[in-house]
Design an enzyme around this catalytic site. Structure first.
Site, mmCIF file in Angstrom:
data_model
loop_
_atom_site.group_PDB
_atom_site.id
_atom_site.type_symbol
_atom_site.label_atom_id
_atom_site.label_comp_id
_atom_site.label_asym_id
_atom_site.label_seq_id
_atom_site.Cartn_x
_atom_site.Cartn_y
_atom_site.Cartn_z
ATOM 1 N N HIS A 151 0.829 -1.206 0.000
ATOM 2 C CA HIS A 151 0.000 0.000 0.000
ATOM 3 C C HIS A 151 0.862 1.254 0.000
ATOM 4 O O HIS A 151 0.625 2.191 -0.747
ATOM 5 C CB HIS A 151 -0.916 0.019 1.228
ATOM 6 C CG HIS A 151 -1.989 -1.013 1.155
ATOM 7 N ND1 HIS A 151 -3.285 -0.710 0.840
ATOM 8 C CD2 HIS A 151 -1.942 -2.350 1.304
ATOM 9 C CE1 HIS A 151 -3.996 -1.821 0.807
ATOM 10 N NE2 HIS A 151 -3.207 -2.834 1.098
ATOM 11 N N ASP A 184 -6.648 5.207 1.406
ATOM 12 C CA ASP A 184 -6.731 3.806 1.021
ATOM 13 C C ASP A 184 -8.201 3.364 0.973
ATOM 14 O O ASP A 184 -9.048 3.904 1.689
ATOM 15 C CB ASP A 184 -5.978 2.978 2.064
ATOM 16 C CG ASP A 184 -5.908 1.520 1.675
ATOM 17 O OD1 ASP A 184 -5.214 1.215 0.698
ATOM 18 O OD2 ASP A 184 -6.567 0.681 2.324
HETATM 19 N N1 UDP Z 1 -5.712 -10.878 3.123
HETATM 20 C C1 UDP Z 1 -6.298 -12.042 3.353
HETATM 21 N N2 UDP Z 1 -6.169 -12.608 4.548
HETATM 22 C C2 UDP Z 1 -5.538 -12.002 5.535
HETATM 23 C C3 UDP Z 1 -4.969 -10.793 5.294
HETATM 24 C C4 UDP Z 1 -5.064 -10.251 4.087
HETATM 25 O O1 UDP Z 1 -6.944 -12.606 2.471
HETATM 26 O O2 UDP Z 1 -5.480 -12.559 6.623
HETATM 27 C C5 UDP Z 1 -5.743 -10.419 1.779
HETATM 28 C C6 UDP Z 1 -7.044 -9.901 1.312
HETATM 29 O O3 UDP Z 1 -7.731 -10.958 0.708
HETATM 30 C C7 UDP Z 1 -6.703 -8.832 0.296
HETATM 31 C C8 UDP Z 1 -5.211 -8.845 0.334
HETATM 32 O O4 UDP Z 1 -4.820 -9.456 1.532
HETATM 33 O O5 UDP Z 1 -7.193 -9.166 -0.948
HETATM 34 C C9 UDP Z 1 -4.665 -7.515 0.419
HETATM 35 O O6 UDP Z 1 -4.837 -6.913 -0.774
HETATM 36 P P1 UDP Z 1 -4.376 -5.472 -0.777
HETATM 37 O O7 UDP Z 1 -3.922 -5.103 -2.113
HETATM 38 O O8 UDP Z 1 -5.466 -4.674 -0.126
HETATM 39 O O9 UDP Z 1 -3.129 -5.526 0.273
HETATM 40 P P2 UDP Z 1 -1.694 -6.165 0.161
HETATM 41 O O10 UDP Z 1 -1.756 -7.651 0.119
HETATM 42 O O11 UDP Z 1 -1.093 -5.603 -1.089
HETATM 43 O O12 UDP Z 1 -1.028 -5.693 1.419
#
Ligand code: UDP
Ligand code: UDP
Ligand code: UDP
Length: 463
Positions: A23, A120
């Site tokens: 992010h 965000d």
């Molecule tokens: N997410 C998840 N389980 C968790 C924590 C996070 O599935 O316990 C996933 C969630 O499905 C989301 C992803 O993390 O789709 C995060 O996507 P995003 O682009 O918002 O964040 P990033 O992974 O890039 O930090």
């Protein structure tokens, strides 16, 4: 990107990212684009950060852009047991959400007054009450694919019509999404992730606009469906401002060992293997990857990670990968267990392919450099992003490998898939086409510049 059309400096934009490098990085890239377009920028940074990588990146960004104003946003303590998650990054998302009302005293103290606040996606429902009461235009930077954004927009409709129970989710105007690709936690009622998705999606129409780090060469159909009102009606304007390029301030290790090693490898001979900043692998899976890379016969640069948060990384590389494999690996590749300059690596002429978890930043960085991908999505949004990778022609995906941790994928299969990706001429050609489209999008007169010019003129006229 070259920038033309100067401003009076009267446009002041604040950015409030959420947790994690996935992010923070695109927020800081967007901030640097706004500075290039002569906007005054304030970074509202939640404190403390979850990882070392985040606090280091913020410091480097602020040193590179001394004209950027930083507000340290001290989060209120909250009882993690009251949130339905154990993920440290998601707990921080929730902490920021629960502190968001404090913005109502921070924002009016900024001078000159803000033209816009960019936050965000996970903050929409908690920030909208503040920006509405201050009559401040509220935008989001969506840090994943336009395809995930369409699922995000459509989520309340899908939930109320029970479409999420079907094996295939049909979203108007975009290619169908198999249930197996939907982020697993979205299908768990009352999970923190599902709650935030639902609450924020319901307030989407109150936003002034949505920035997405994407471009038509990657997601033409989805962008047309979103902009044409097919997905849902009443969406705010969608600005495709990608692909964001890695910036100078991100480089940590300019003369580092990985780049030196790459300098000695033949052009496009190396496969780069990394699963992002927050995806830990089990030790069994790590060892299978080691065997797989050896079997592929390819040269490789492999970043190993066995803890979700960098503050917890303790073991030495030898312990994690295994002493025997390490000895064999050294002849064929390079393995590290530290942060690497991924932007530099993907741009190096020796790198021909990328085994990636398909975090959206990784996908757009590979697209920008025209590096083909072997998609190995593990969590969350990554299968949806992998679908984009396959549909755009940027890469291939072995779907039977499932979500991270579902099975241990054997070295033999990994080796075969790596060999296929590296040897596939048609993937190579398509990746080069995606790169060309990426460069066009950020060139003078491209979609990115057009979007910024329009917005900045609008902000100026509102002043
Ligand atoms: N997410 C998840 N389980 C968790 C924590 C996070 O599935 O316990 C996933 C969630 O499905 C989301 C992803 O993390 O789709 C995060 O996507 P995003 O682009 O918002 O964040 P990033 O992974 O890039 O930090
Ligand atoms: N990254 C990097 N070096 C590393 C690990 C990650 O530069 O050793 C960067 C990568 O280039 C990308 C970001 O961290 O910009 C990771 O974001 P992504 O969305 O790919 O995945 P996430 O880490 O959120 O799962
Ligand atoms: N996770 C991760 N990186 C991500 C998203 C999630 O390491 O980008 C971790 C997260 O900490 C969580 C675990 O993966 O503990 C499970 O996430 P997933 O989305 O796979 O949820 P589940 O399979 O449990 O429904």
């Amino acid at each position: 990107m070259s920038v033309s059309g100067s401003g009076s400096g009267s446009v002041h934009v604040a950015l409030l990212p959420s947790a994690g490098m996935g992010h923070l990085t695109p927020f800081l890239r967007l901030a640097s684009l706004l500075v290039q377009h002569h906007c005054q920028v304030t970074l509202i940074s939640p404190e403390p950060t979850v990882s070392f990588a985040e606090s280091e990146l913020i410091s480097r960004f602020l040193s590179a852009f001394p004209e950027v104003n930083q507000i340290q946003f001290h989060l209120l303590p909250f009882d993690a047991n009251t949130a339905n998650s154990t993920d440290p990054f998601w707990l921080q998302f929730e902490a920021v959400r629960r502190s968001a009302h404090l913005l109502s005293s921070i924002i009016p103290s900024l001078s000159p007054p803000l033209s816009a606040l960019i936050t965000d996606v996970t903050l929409i429902s908690s920030v909208i009450p503040v920006t509405e009461s201050l009559c401040l235009p509220n935008y989001i930077l969506f840090t994943s694919s336009a395809k995930l954004f369409s699922l995000f927009s459509f989520f309340p409709t899908a939930s109320s019509s029970a479409s999420l129970d079907a094996e295939i989710l049909e979203i108007p105007g975009i290619s169908p999404i198999p249930k197996s690709s939907i982020p697993p936690l979205l299908l768990v009622p009352k999970s923190l992730f599902a709650n935030i998705f639902m609450e924020c999606s319901a307030k989407l129409t109150k936003l002034h606009g949505v920035f997405i780090n994407t471009f038509e060469g990657l997601e033409v159909q989805t962008l047309e469906a979103l902009n044409g009102g097919k997905v849902i009606e009443g969406l705010p304007s969608i600005f495709s401002v990608g692909p964001f390029m890695p910036c100078e301030f991100e480089k940590r290790d300019q003369l580092g060992a990985t780049l030196k090693w790459l300098d000695h490898q033949p052009a496009e001979s190396v496969v780069y293997v990394s699963f992002g900043s927050r995806t830990a692998m089990t030790r069994n899976q790590i060892r299978e990857i080691g065997h797989g890379l050896l079997r592929s016969g390819c040269k490789f640069l492999w970043v190993v990670k066995d803890k979700i948060v960098d503050k917890d990384e303790e073991e030495e590389l030898d312990q994690v990968v295994g002493h025997e494999i390490m000895k064999r690996i050294k002849k064929q590749g390079m393995v590290v267990k530290t942060w690497v300059d991924q932007g530099e690596i993907l741009g190096h002429k020796a790198v021909g392919g990328f085994v990636s978890h398909c975090g959206w930043n990784s996908v757009t960085e590979a697209a920008y450099h025209g590096v083909r991908i072997l998609a190995w999505p593990l969590h969350g949004d990554q299968k949806i992003n992998a679908e984009v990778v396959v549909m755009s022609g940027l890469g291939m995906w072995v779907k039977s490998w499932g979500w991270g941790g579902e099975i241990v994928v054997k070295g033999e299969e990994i080796g075969e898939a790596v060999k296929e990706m590296m040897g596939n001429e048609s993937l190579k050609t398509k990746a080069a086409e995606v790169k060309e489209a990426a460069r066009k999008a950020i060139d003078v007169g491209g979609s990115c510049e057009v979007a910024f010019r329009g917005l900045i003129n609008e902000w100026k006229s509102n002043n």
